[in-house]
Write an enzyme that holds these catalytic residues in place. Structure first.
Site, PDB file in Angstrom:
ATOM      1  N   ARG A 265      11.377  -6.261   5.017  1.00 51.31           N
ATOM      2  CA  ARG A 265      11.160  -4.802   4.943  1.00 51.31           C
ATOM      3  C   ARG A 265      12.117  -4.089   5.904  1.00 51.31           C
ATOM      4  O   ARG A 265      12.305  -4.498   7.036  1.00 51.31           O
ATOM      5  CB  ARG A 265       9.716  -4.456   5.316  1.00 51.31           C
ATOM      6  CG  ARG A 265       9.493  -2.940   5.388  1.00 51.31           C
ATOM      7  CD  ARG A 265       8.042  -2.542   5.265  1.00 51.31           C
ATOM      8  NE  ARG A 265       7.213  -2.975   6.372  1.00 51.31           N
ATOM      9  CZ  ARG A 265       5.889  -2.779   6.436  1.00 51.31           C
ATOM     10  NH1 ARG A 265       5.257  -2.191   5.415  1.00 51.31           N
ATOM     11  NH2 ARG A 265       5.198  -3.209   7.456  1.00 51.31           N
TER      12      ARG A 265
ATOM     13  N   ARG B  71      10.995  -2.496  11.561  1.00 48.86           N
ATOM     14  CA  ARG B  71       9.901  -2.080  12.443  1.00 48.86           C
ATOM     15  C   ARG B  71       9.678  -3.132  13.532  1.00 48.86           C
ATOM     16  O   ARG B  71       9.779  -4.326  13.276  1.00 48.86           O
ATOM     17  CB  ARG B  71       8.618  -1.914  11.618  1.00 48.86           C
ATOM     18  CG  ARG B  71       8.552  -0.597  10.890  1.00 48.86           C
ATOM     19  CD  ARG B  71       7.417  -0.512   9.901  1.00 48.86           C
ATOM     20  NE  ARG B  71       6.134  -1.007  10.386  1.00 48.86           N
ATOM     21  CZ  ARG B  71       4.994  -0.887   9.702  1.00 48.86           C
ATOM     22  NH1 ARG B  71       4.988  -0.295   8.518  1.00 48.86           N
ATOM     23  NH2 ARG B  71       3.866  -1.362  10.189  1.00 48.86           N
TER      24      ARG B  71
ATOM     25  N   ARG C 273      -1.087  -9.569  13.122  1.00 52.63           N
ATOM     26  CA  ARG C 273      -1.570  -8.432  12.326  1.00 52.63           C
ATOM     27  C   ARG C 273      -2.423  -8.919  11.160  1.00 52.63           C
ATOM     28  O   ARG C 273      -3.454  -8.324  10.848  1.00 52.63           O
ATOM     29  CB  ARG C 273      -0.387  -7.608  11.806  1.00 52.63           C
ATOM     30  CG  ARG C 273       0.313  -6.833  12.921  1.00 52.63           C
ATOM     31  CD  ARG C 273       1.669  -6.339  12.496  1.00 52.63           C
ATOM     32  NE  ARG C 273       1.629  -5.376  11.411  1.00 52.63           N
ATOM     33  CZ  ARG C 273       2.633  -5.161  10.580  1.00 52.63           C
ATOM     34  NH1 ARG C 273       3.761  -5.859  10.690  1.00 52.63           N
ATOM     35  NH2 ARG C 273       2.528  -4.254   9.646  1.00 52.63           N
TER      36      ARG C 273
ATOM     37  N   ARG D  63      -9.546   0.831   8.612  1.00 51.24           N
ATOM     38  CA  ARG D  63      -9.158  -0.556   8.883  1.00 51.24           C
ATOM     39  C   ARG D  63     -10.298  -1.377   9.452  1.00 51.24           C
ATOM     40  O   ARG D  63     -10.151  -2.569   9.644  1.00 51.24           O
ATOM     41  CB  ARG D  63      -7.994  -0.568   9.859  1.00 51.24           C
ATOM     42  CG  ARG D  63      -6.634  -0.586   9.164  1.00 51.24           C
ATOM     43  CD  ARG D  63      -5.579  -0.489  10.225  1.00 51.24           C
ATOM     44  NE  ARG D  63      -4.374  -1.204   9.967  1.00 51.24           N
ATOM     45  CZ  ARG D  63      -3.272  -0.649   9.480  1.00 51.24           C
ATOM     46  NH1 ARG D  63      -3.263   0.595   9.091  1.00 51.24           N
ATOM     47  NH2 ARG D  63      -2.172  -1.361   9.363  1.00 51.24           N
TER      48      ARG D  63
ATOM     49  N   LYS E 230       0.842  -1.210   0.000  1.00 51.61           N
ATOM     50  CA  LYS E 230       0.000   0.000   0.000  1.00 51.61           C
ATOM     51  C   LYS E 230       0.873   1.254   0.000  1.00 51.61           C
ATOM     52  O   LYS E 230       0.672   2.159  -0.805  1.00 51.61           O
ATOM     53  CB  LYS E 230      -0.914   0.022   1.241  1.00 51.61           C
ATOM     54  CG  LYS E 230      -1.874  -1.153   1.322  1.00 51.61           C
ATOM     55  CD  LYS E 230      -2.780  -1.056   2.537  1.00 51.61           C
ATOM     56  CE  LYS E 230      -2.055  -1.121   3.869  1.00 51.61           C
ATOM     57  NZ  LYS E 230      -1.338  -2.384   4.113  1.00 51.61           N
TER      58      LYS E 230
END
Ligand code: ADP
Ligand code: AMP
Length: 207
Positions: free
Chosen positions: A121, A154, A165, A87, A15
């Site tokens: 990531r 992160r 998640r 969300r 996204k």
């Protein structure tokens, strides 16, 4: 082309990667609630301190905090690319009372690929640029190409948090998709493939 756009999709679907590019091309602000919240955490504001625990556990920050954070920005905007919001159904309903949404782009990706992307990531804590150690690594080992800062992982991209998640996403997003489907603004985009090929599909979806 639509100028009031929301991106929906599981963590790691791309996204942010796609939203930054689209916002630039449309000359509208990219508003990422995750980025805004991480900046509040880093600055140790009252909101940041309230949000941090939820974020580290991979849970949603309470709706009223997140809605209050973005309401004013959206009210004034003649266009936006919203990334990471809404969300859940309550957030989608609250959003509709603030501004219209012309397109909701749903990026879909398998759980296996989500885990692969999120594990690799890395984020520049200085300028916010997002890398992927497999798909789009920096030139120097874990150093930002743009500002020479050491990249970080992160807290919520650890394997034990990623699964949680994705579970929360899967549970909460169904009524949001139905909400936008009913308004005929929902567009499905498969998020597998190169960043460029996904972007072409995104452009087709917002046209
Ligand atoms: P989201 O904002 O949905 O959580 P990101 O845009 O941060 O997702 O992308 C998640 C990770 O996957 C990042 O490391 C990013 O560089 C990488 N990525 C994004 N798009 C692609 C793609 N099409 N192919 C491979 N990796 C991608
Ligand atoms: P993201 O960068 O979009 O992956 O978001 C990181 C984290 O910020 C999420 O796991 C949540 O804890 C929090 N967050 C971001 N956007 C929202 C939102 N719209 N509602 C609730 N929590 C959010």
């Amino acid at each position: 082309m639509a100028r009031k756009i929301v991106f929906l999709g599981p963590p790691g679907a791309g996204k942010g990667t796609q939203a930054v590019r689209l916002a630039q091309e449309l000359s509208v602000p990219h508003i990422a609630t995750g980025d805004l919240l991480r900046s509040e955490v880093q600055s140790e504001t009252e909101l940041g301190m309230k949000a941090q625990g939820y974020m580290d556990r991979g849970e949603l920050v309470p709706d009223e905090l997140v809605v209050a954070m973005i309401r004013e920005r959206l009210q004034k905007a003649s266009g936006f690319v919203l990334d990471g919001f809404p969300r859940n159904l309550n957030q989608a309903q609250r959003l509709s009372s603030v501004t219209e949404v012309e397109r909701a782009v749903h990026l879909s990706l398998s759980r296996e690929e989500i885990v692969r992307r999120l594990s690799a990531r890395r984020l520049c804590p200085q300028c916010g640029h997002v890398y992927n150690l497999q798909a789009s690594p920096p030139q120097k080992n874990e150093i930002c190409d743009l500002c020479n800062t050491k990249l970080v992982q992160r807290n919520d991209d650890r394997p034990e948090v990623i699964g949680h998640r994705v579970d929360i996403y899967t549970r909460e997003i169904k009524p949001v998709l139905e909400f936008y489907q009913k308004q005929s603004v929902l567009r499905e985009v498969a998020a597998l493939g190169s960043v460029d090929s996904v972007y072409r599909a995104v452009k087709a979806a917002v046209n």
